[in-house]
Scaffold this motif. Structure first.
Motif, mmCIF file in Angstrom:
data_model
loop_
_atom_site.group_PDB
_atom_site.id
_atom_site.type_symbol
_atom_site.label_atom_id
_atom_site.label_comp_id
_atom_site.label_asym_id
_atom_site.label_seq_id
_atom_site.Cartn_x
_atom_site.Cartn_y
_atom_site.Cartn_z
ATOM 1 N N ASP A 33 -3.217 7.864 7.501
ATOM 2 C CA ASP A 33 -3.651 9.063 8.227
ATOM 3 C C ASP A 33 -4.981 8.858 8.943
ATOM 4 N N GLY A 34 -5.120 7.714 9.574
ATOM 5 C CA GLY A 34 -6.326 7.444 10.348
ATOM 6 C C GLY A 34 -7.524 7.030 9.526
ATOM 7 N N GLY A 35 -7.344 6.830 8.241
ATOM 8 C CA GLY A 35 -8.442 6.398 7.385
ATOM 9 C C GLY A 35 -8.809 4.947 7.633
ATOM 10 N N PRO A 36 -9.916 4.509 7.055
ATOM 11 C CA PRO A 36 -10.347 3.123 7.253
ATOM 12 C C PRO A 36 -9.371 2.147 6.601
ATOM 13 N N PRO A 37 -9.367 0.895 7.024
ATOM 14 C CA PRO A 37 -8.495 -0.099 6.400
ATOM 15 C C PRO A 37 -8.763 -0.203 4.897
ATOM 16 N N VAL A 38 -7.725 -0.523 4.165
ATOM 17 C CA VAL A 38 -7.852 -0.813 2.737
ATOM 18 C C VAL A 38 -7.956 -2.329 2.599
ATOM 19 N N VAL A 39 -9.012 -2.809 1.977
ATOM 20 C CA VAL A 39 -9.260 -4.251 1.856
ATOM 21 C C VAL A 39 -9.388 -4.602 0.383
ATOM 22 N N VAL A 40 -8.534 -5.521 -0.067
ATOM 23 C CA VAL A 40 -8.465 -5.866 -1.491
ATOM 24 C C VAL A 40 -8.722 -7.360 -1.674
ATOM 25 N N PRO A 41 -9.750 -7.732 -2.435
ATOM 26 C CA PRO A 41 -9.926 -9.143 -2.782
ATOM 27 C C PRO A 41 -8.939 -9.530 -3.875
ATOM 28 N N SER A 42 -8.305 -10.683 -3.745
ATOM 29 C CA SER A 42 -7.299 -11.052 -4.736
ATOM 30 C C SER A 42 -6.978 -12.540 -4.692
ATOM 31 N N HIS A 43 -6.594 -13.078 -5.865
ATOM 32 C CA HIS A 43 -5.933 -14.374 -5.884
ATOM 33 C C HIS A 43 -4.539 -14.219 -5.284
ATOM 34 N N PHE A 44 -4.039 -15.293 -4.710
ATOM 35 C CA PHE A 44 -2.697 -15.296 -4.141
ATOM 36 C C PHE A 44 -2.136 -16.702 -4.271
ATOM 37 N N LEU A 45 -0.873 -16.858 -3.947
ATOM 38 C CA LEU A 45 -0.226 -18.165 -3.956
ATOM 39 C C LEU A 45 0.509 -18.353 -2.643
ATOM 40 N N LEU A 56 -0.806 -6.955 -8.015
ATOM 41 C CA LEU A 56 -1.967 -6.079 -8.111
ATOM 42 C C LEU A 56 -1.656 -4.952 -9.094
ATOM 43 N N ALA A 57 -2.694 -4.346 -9.610
ATOM 44 C CA ALA A 57 -2.523 -3.242 -10.559
ATOM 45 C C ALA A 57 -1.843 -2.051 -9.878
ATOM 46 N N ARG A 58 -1.046 -1.356 -10.627
ATOM 47 C CA ARG A 58 -0.312 -0.208 -10.082
ATOM 48 C C ARG A 58 -1.231 0.866 -9.481
ATOM 49 N N PRO A 59 -2.440 1.130 -10.026
ATOM 50 C CA PRO A 59 -3.303 2.155 -9.418
ATOM 51 C C PRO A 59 -4.013 1.692 -8.140
ATOM 52 N N ASN A 60 -3.811 0.455 -7.709
ATOM 53 C CA ASN A 60 -4.526 -0.055 -6.538
ATOM 54 C C ASN A 60 -4.271 0.842 -5.317
ATOM 55 N N PRO A 61 -5.300 1.147 -4.537
ATOM 56 C CA PRO A 61 -5.120 2.040 -3.383
ATOM 57 C C PRO A 61 -4.316 1.442 -2.241
ATOM 58 N N SER A 149 4.913 -3.175 -16.450
ATOM 59 C CA SER A 149 4.924 -1.843 -15.832
ATOM 60 C C SER A 149 3.561 -1.481 -15.242
ATOM 61 N N ALA A 150 2.519 -2.208 -15.612
ATOM 62 C CA ALA A 150 1.168 -1.899 -15.132
ATOM 63 C C ALA A 150 0.855 -2.542 -13.794
ATOM 64 N N ILE A 151 1.771 -3.382 -13.282
ATOM 65 C CA ILE A 151 1.515 -4.070 -12.015
ATOM 66 C C ILE A 151 2.678 -3.872 -11.058
ATOM 67 N N ARG A 152 2.426 -4.210 -9.800
ATOM 68 C CA ARG A 152 3.478 -4.301 -8.796
ATOM 69 C C ARG A 152 3.316 -5.656 -8.115
ATOM 70 N N GLY A 153 4.426 -6.231 -7.712
ATOM 71 C CA GLY A 153 4.379 -7.520 -7.040
ATOM 72 C C GLY A 153 4.375 -7.363 -5.537
#
Length: 208
Positions: A33-45, A56-61, A149-153
């Motif tokens: 809705d026009g909000g600022p970008p969401v930027v998440v630091p994370s390990h990845f493969l 990332l954790a399920r509550p992540n924005p 259940s606490a994460i999403r892929g």
């Protein structure tokens, strides 16, 4: 990011090889809705070709943003160093930053099925802990399955890439060699990595 012709990757293989050795970056999604970008630091493969996976954790924005728009950018920057004005004088005399950066433009797929999440975790554990030391990663049993259940892929399909290697490749060879020597002498945290890139790009230019 601005990529001058002399800073561009010499080939797709160059940035592929550089990125294979790195596994932490910033994942950015368009704001809701026009909000600022969401930027998440994370390990990845990164699979070395066209796919990235992470969790990332399920509550992540970021989830709300991805459900609105699955287009994301994963940015990785490393081998950076401040280059003082004295190192570039008298040919230039202007300070600059050296760095390598790759931006992957991706389409994100959210994984909520237990086996899909377990597979991502198996791959990440094998990468980050190649010597083992962790329990069996299963969707149905073992020490971790109740935590799924606490994460999403996330599976990211790479649809485009921008790569930049900013190491004064447009400058005379003697300046690049002098800076490489100064980086070795200064020996701050990332100076060795920056020096490696200077010399690698210098050698590649000589071979071309």
């Amino acid at each position: 990011m601005l990529i001058q012709p002399w800073d561009a990757a010499h080939s797709e293989d160059e940035w592929h090889e550089w990125l294979r050795g790195r596994d932490f970056g910033l994942l950015a999604a368009n704001g809701v809705d026009g909000g600022p970008p969401v930027v998440v630091p994370s390990h990845f493969l990164f699979d070395g070709e066209r796919e990235v996976c992470l969790h990332l954790a399920r509550p992540n924005p970021i989830w709300a943003a991805l459900e609105t728009d699955p287009q994301v950018t994963l940015t990785v920057a490393d081998d950076y160093a401040y280059i003082p004005s004295t190192w570039r004088a008298p040919m230039d005399g202007v300070p600059t930053s050296y760095y390598a950066a790759v931006q992957l433009i991706c389409r994100a797929e959210i994984l909520d099925d237990r086996e899909g999440k377990a597979e991502i975790l198996r791959r990440q554990l094998a990468h980050h802990q190649p010597g083992g030391g962790y329990g069996t990663m299963s969707a149905t049993d073992g020490p971790y399955h109740k935590m799924l259940s606490a994460i999403r892929g996330l599976r990211l399909e790479v649809v485009g890439a921008r790569a930049k290697f900013k190491y004064d490749n447009q400058k005379p060879v003697e300046l690049q060699e002098r800076v490489a020597g100064n980086l070795a002498a200064r020996d701050q945290v990332r100076d060795a990595g920056a020096r490696t890139q200077v010399l690698r790009r210098l050698a590649a230019g000589a071979d071309s």
